[in-house]
Design a protein around this motif. Structure first.
Motif, PDB file in Angstrom:
ATOM      1  N   MET A  75      -2.633  -7.791   6.855  1.00  0.00           N
ATOM      2  CA  MET A  75      -1.563  -7.431   5.831  1.00  0.00           C
ATOM      3  C   MET A  75      -1.812  -5.949   5.760  1.00  0.00           C
ATOM      4  N   ASP A  76      -0.838  -5.074   5.755  1.00  0.00           N
ATOM      5  CA  ASP A  76      -0.762  -3.731   5.416  1.00  0.00           C
ATOM      6  C   ASP A  76      -1.037  -3.547   4.030  1.00  0.00           C
ATOM      7  N   TYR A  77      -2.367  -3.000   3.563  1.00  0.00           N
ATOM      8  CA  TYR A  77      -2.674  -3.167   1.872  1.00  0.00           C
ATOM      9  C   TYR A  77      -1.862  -2.001   1.560  1.00  0.00           C
ATOM     10  N   GLY A  78      -1.870  -0.879   2.335  1.00  0.00           N
ATOM     11  CA  GLY A  78      -1.449   0.655   1.838  1.00  0.00           C
ATOM     12  C   GLY A  78       0.233   0.291   1.704  1.00  0.00           C
ATOM     13  N   GLN A  79       0.903  -0.481   2.298  1.00  0.00           N
ATOM     14  CA  GLN A  79       2.433  -0.682   2.230  1.00  0.00           C
ATOM     15  C   GLN A  79       2.472  -1.597   1.142  1.00  0.00           C
ATOM     16  N   SER A  80       1.607  -2.480   0.802  1.00  0.00           N
ATOM     17  CA  SER A  80       1.697  -3.633  -0.283  1.00  0.00           C
ATOM     18  C   SER A  80       1.606  -2.832  -1.637  1.00  0.00           C
ATOM     19  N   VAL A  81       0.702  -1.776  -1.911  1.00  0.00           N
ATOM     20  CA  VAL A  81       0.635  -1.110  -2.820  1.00  0.00           C
ATOM     21  C   VAL A  81       1.859  -0.252  -3.145  1.00  0.00           C
ATOM     22  N   ARG A  82       2.512   0.597  -2.209  1.00  0.00           N
ATOM     23  CA  ARG A  82       3.564   1.328  -2.333  1.00  0.00           C
ATOM     24  C   ARG A  82       4.574   0.331  -2.845  1.00  0.00           C
ATOM     25  N   GLU A  83       4.751  -0.934  -2.398  1.00  0.00           N
ATOM     26  CA  GLU A  83       5.878  -1.587  -2.797  1.00  0.00           C
ATOM     27  C   GLU A  83       5.644  -1.911  -4.082  1.00  0.00           C
ATOM     28  N   ALA A  84       4.525  -2.597  -4.666  1.00  0.00           N
ATOM     29  CA  ALA A  84       3.929  -2.630  -6.026  1.00  0.00           C
ATOM     30  C   ALA A  84       4.633  -1.526  -6.889  1.00  0.00           C
TER      31      ALA A  84
ATOM     32  N   HIS B 177      -7.467   1.400   1.611  1.00  0.00           N
ATOM     33  CA  HIS B 177      -6.064   1.622   2.176  1.00  0.00           C
ATOM     34  C   HIS B 177      -5.231   1.678   0.727  1.00  0.00           C
ATOM     35  N   ARG B 178      -5.662   0.694  -0.192  1.00  0.00           N
ATOM     36  CA  ARG B 178      -4.877   0.389  -1.385  1.00  0.00           C
ATOM     37  C   ARG B 178      -4.912   1.901  -2.040  1.00  0.00           C
ATOM     38  N   THR B 179      -6.091   2.287  -2.361  1.00  0.00           N
ATOM     39  CA  THR B 179      -6.549   3.498  -3.223  1.00  0.00           C
ATOM     40  C   THR B 179      -5.828   4.685  -2.671  1.00  0.00           C
ATOM     41  N   GLN B 180      -5.839   4.783  -1.310  1.00  0.00           N
ATOM     42  CA  GLN B 180      -5.295   5.831  -0.392  1.00  0.00           C
ATOM     43  C   GLN B 180      -3.642   6.056  -0.653  1.00  0.00           C
ATOM     44  N   ALA B 181      -3.190   4.724  -0.513  1.00  0.00           N
ATOM     45  CA  ALA B 181      -1.635   4.510  -0.824  1.00  0.00           C
ATOM     46  C   ALA B 181      -1.373   4.909  -2.209  1.00  0.00           C
ATOM     47  N   TYR B 182      -2.191   4.519  -3.430  1.00  0.00           N
ATOM     48  CA  TYR B 182      -1.778   4.934  -4.766  1.00  0.00           C
ATOM     49  C   TYR B 182      -1.800   6.565  -4.695  1.00  0.00           C
ATOM     50  N   LEU B 183      -2.942   7.374  -4.455  1.00  0.00           N
ATOM     51  CA  LEU B 183      -2.997   8.715  -4.383  1.00  0.00           C
ATOM     52  C   LEU B 183      -1.800   9.011  -3.925  1.00  0.00           C
ATOM     53  N   ALA B 184      -1.619   8.760  -2.632  1.00  0.00           N
ATOM     54  CA  ALA B 184      -0.385   9.572  -1.858  1.00  0.00           C
ATOM     55  C   ALA B 184       1.051   9.191  -2.675  1.00  0.00           C
ATOM     56  N   TRP B 185       1.134   8.117  -3.103  1.00  0.00           N
ATOM     57  CA  TRP B 185       2.446   7.738  -3.812  1.00  0.00           C
ATOM     58  C   TRP B 185       2.502   8.888  -4.934  1.00  0.00           C
ATOM     59  N   MET B 186       1.378   8.823  -5.952  1.00  0.00           N
ATOM     60  CA  MET B 186       1.464   9.485  -6.854  1.00  0.00           C
ATOM     61  C   MET B 186       1.898  11.068  -6.692  1.00  0.00           C
ATOM     62  N   ARG B 187       1.324  11.538  -5.592  1.00  0.00           N
ATOM     63  CA  ARG B 187       1.422  12.951  -5.168  1.00  0.00           C
ATOM     64  C   ARG B 187       2.923  13.132  -4.919  1.00  0.00           C
ATOM     65  N   GLU B 188       3.364  12.208  -4.012  1.00  0.00           N
ATOM     66  CA  GLU B 188       4.810  12.349  -3.671  1.00  0.00           C
ATOM     67  C   GLU B 188       5.918  12.207  -4.750  1.00  0.00           C
ATOM     68  N   HIS B 189       5.292  11.704  -6.065  1.00  0.00           N
ATOM     69  CA  HIS B 189       6.301  11.518  -6.912  1.00  0.00           C
ATOM     70  C   HIS B 189       5.951  12.524  -8.169  1.00  0.00           C
ATOM     71  N   GLY B 190       4.803  13.496  -7.769  1.00  0.00           N
ATOM     72  CA  GLY B 190       4.675  14.611  -8.653  1.00  0.00           C
ATOM     73  C   GLY B 190       3.986  14.259 -10.018  1.00  0.00           C
ATOM     74  N   LEU B 191       3.170  13.059  -9.863  1.00  0.00           N
ATOM     75  CA  LEU B 191       2.240  12.659 -10.846  1.00  0.00           C
ATOM     76  C   LEU B 191       0.971  12.625 -10.669  1.00  0.00           C
ATOM     77  N   GLU B 192       0.268  12.733 -12.018  1.00  0.00           N
ATOM     78  CA  GLU B 192      -1.389  12.953 -11.836  1.00  0.00           C
ATOM     79  C   GLU B 192      -1.774  11.593 -11.639  1.00  0.00           C
ATOM     80  N   PRO B 193      -2.679  11.496 -10.755  1.00  0.00           N
ATOM     81  CA  PRO B 193      -3.270   9.981 -10.287  1.00  0.00           C
ATOM     82  C   PRO B 193      -4.158   9.657 -11.556  1.00  0.00           C
ATOM     83  N   ASN B 194      -4.435   8.588 -11.627  1.00  0.00           N
ATOM     84  CA  ASN B 194      -5.164   7.851 -12.974  1.00  0.00           C
ATOM     85  C   ASN B 194      -5.989   6.621 -12.273  1.00  0.00           C
ATOM     86  N   VAL B 195      -6.901   6.740 -11.790  1.00  0.00           N
ATOM     87  CA  VAL B 195      -7.696   5.810 -10.965  1.00  0.00           C
ATOM     88  C   VAL B 195      -9.141   5.211 -11.961  1.00  0.00           C
ATOM     89  N   LEU B 196      -9.015   4.101 -12.363  1.00  0.00           N
ATOM     90  CA  LEU B 196     -10.180   3.619 -12.945  1.00  0.00           C
ATOM     91  C   LEU B 196     -10.975   2.726 -12.118  1.00  0.00           C
TER      92      LEU B 196
END
Length: 343
Positions: free
Chosen positions: A165-174, A205-224
């Protein structure tokens, strides 16, 4: 009483033995009329005919049995097995369950090699840990020409066929779904098994997708990041986290549904409502509880049953000779977006 043979079936049905064989094996390329097929099936029923599997195996070189290898206590393995068993039932194959736990110091995968060499199995489907790699096993599979398909293992290897399964794409979809529902910058909460943070291929891949999505939307990442501990060992950590959200709405995506369950518990104790004060979504359904939670938990879920089906179909292509063993093209399946009440 003499046991009926295929010759007896053919004689009673008034057809040749090749027609009986074609009906029994669903042989492609041999046309059998519906009338003859019904006659054969009726003769089989009346004679109580049962295929001699051992004799058939000697004739075809196949056992009609495949090994399903994995951790028998892992809920992912059980979900994968549902899809694999469905295909095997439809195609007339048996499934031999092989546990991944070592026995008396013997590598459990070594037992699979022995079973194949003894012609007790035709091939192997394994539910491996996400991102699993084993060069020695890969060499043995190639040396012995073993049909083998891994579910979630060998994602970066061209030598072993795998279903991923494409974990990165799944996070982007979420994240797209969560943003459309709340317009709140999502927090990403990543559980991990100890003792140190060493995420597997999927979680990286999930975390990388989250960080990339946040940058693309001009948002500050918040990873716990949180070491997983069974409730209530770490309930204080969860209470402190959820209490810090009081007075504002929050959107949270968790890598594992276990983290979402902990948020539900803490929110109840703190007096916050899931779905209005705290919007929660999970990136899996480890415990298969998402739909039963109150409110029901939104998620992008790993389609393990479908992955089991895809793995079985690919393996049978290998065992039946319709696909070359050298063709190890990776199979990608999309995550399942399950929109429920928590987001």
């Amino acid at each position: 009483m003499k046991r009926a043979t295929s010759f007896d079936v053919a004689q009673k049905a008034g057809v040749s033995r090749s027609v009986v064989s074609a009906v029994l094996n669903n042989t492609r390329g041999i046309g059998v009329s519906e009338e003859k097929r019904r006659a054969v099936l009726q003769a089989i029923e009346e004679l109580n005919y049962v295929v001699d599997v051992q004799a058939k195996g000697m004739r075809t070189g196949r056992s009609q049995c495949i090994a399903a290898y994995g951790n028998l206590k892992n809920p992912f393995f059980a979900q994968m097995l549902q899809g694999l068993q469905k295909v095997c039932n439809e195609r007339g194959y048996y499934v031999l369950l092989c546990g991944a736990s070592a026995d008396a110091g013997v590598d459990p995968r070594k037992k699979l090699l022995d079973l194949f060499l003894q012609r007790r199995i035709d091939g192997i489907v394994s539910k491996d840990t996400t991102g699993y790699m084993n060069e020695e096993w890969e060499r043995e599979v190639h040396r012995l020409n073993i049909p083998h398909v891994s579910v979630e293992g060998f994602p970066e290897s061209d030598g072993i066929a795998s279903v991923q399964m494409d974990y990165g794409q799944s996070v982007r979809e979420a994240l797209d779904y969560a943003w459309s529902r709340t317009k709140l910058p999502p927090v990403y909460l990543e559980l991990f098994n100890g003792p140190v943070h060493a995420p597997n291929w999927g979680d990286r891949h999930r975390t990388q997708a989250y960080l990339a999505w946040m940058r693309e939307h001009g948002l500050e990442p918040n990873v716990l990041q949180k070491l997983y501990q069974a409730w209530p060992e770490d309930e204080a950590w969860w209470f402190d986290l959820v209490h810090s959200w009081k007075g504002r709405q929050v959107s949270v995506l968790t890598n594992w549904s276990r983290a979402s369950v902990a948020i539900y518990r803490a929110a109840y104790e703190v007096g916050l409502r899931i779905g209005s004060d705290v919007h929660v979504m999970a990136a899996d359904n480890t415990e298969q509880l998402n739909e039963a939670m109150v409110p029901a938990l939104s998620a992008v879920e790993v389609p393990y049953a479908e992955m089991g089906e895809a793995a079985a179909l690919r393996l049978l292509e290998y065992t039946e000779g319709t696909r070359a063993l050298a063709d190890t093209e990776r199979i990608w399946l999309p995550a399942k977006l399950m929109a429920r009440e928590s987001m």
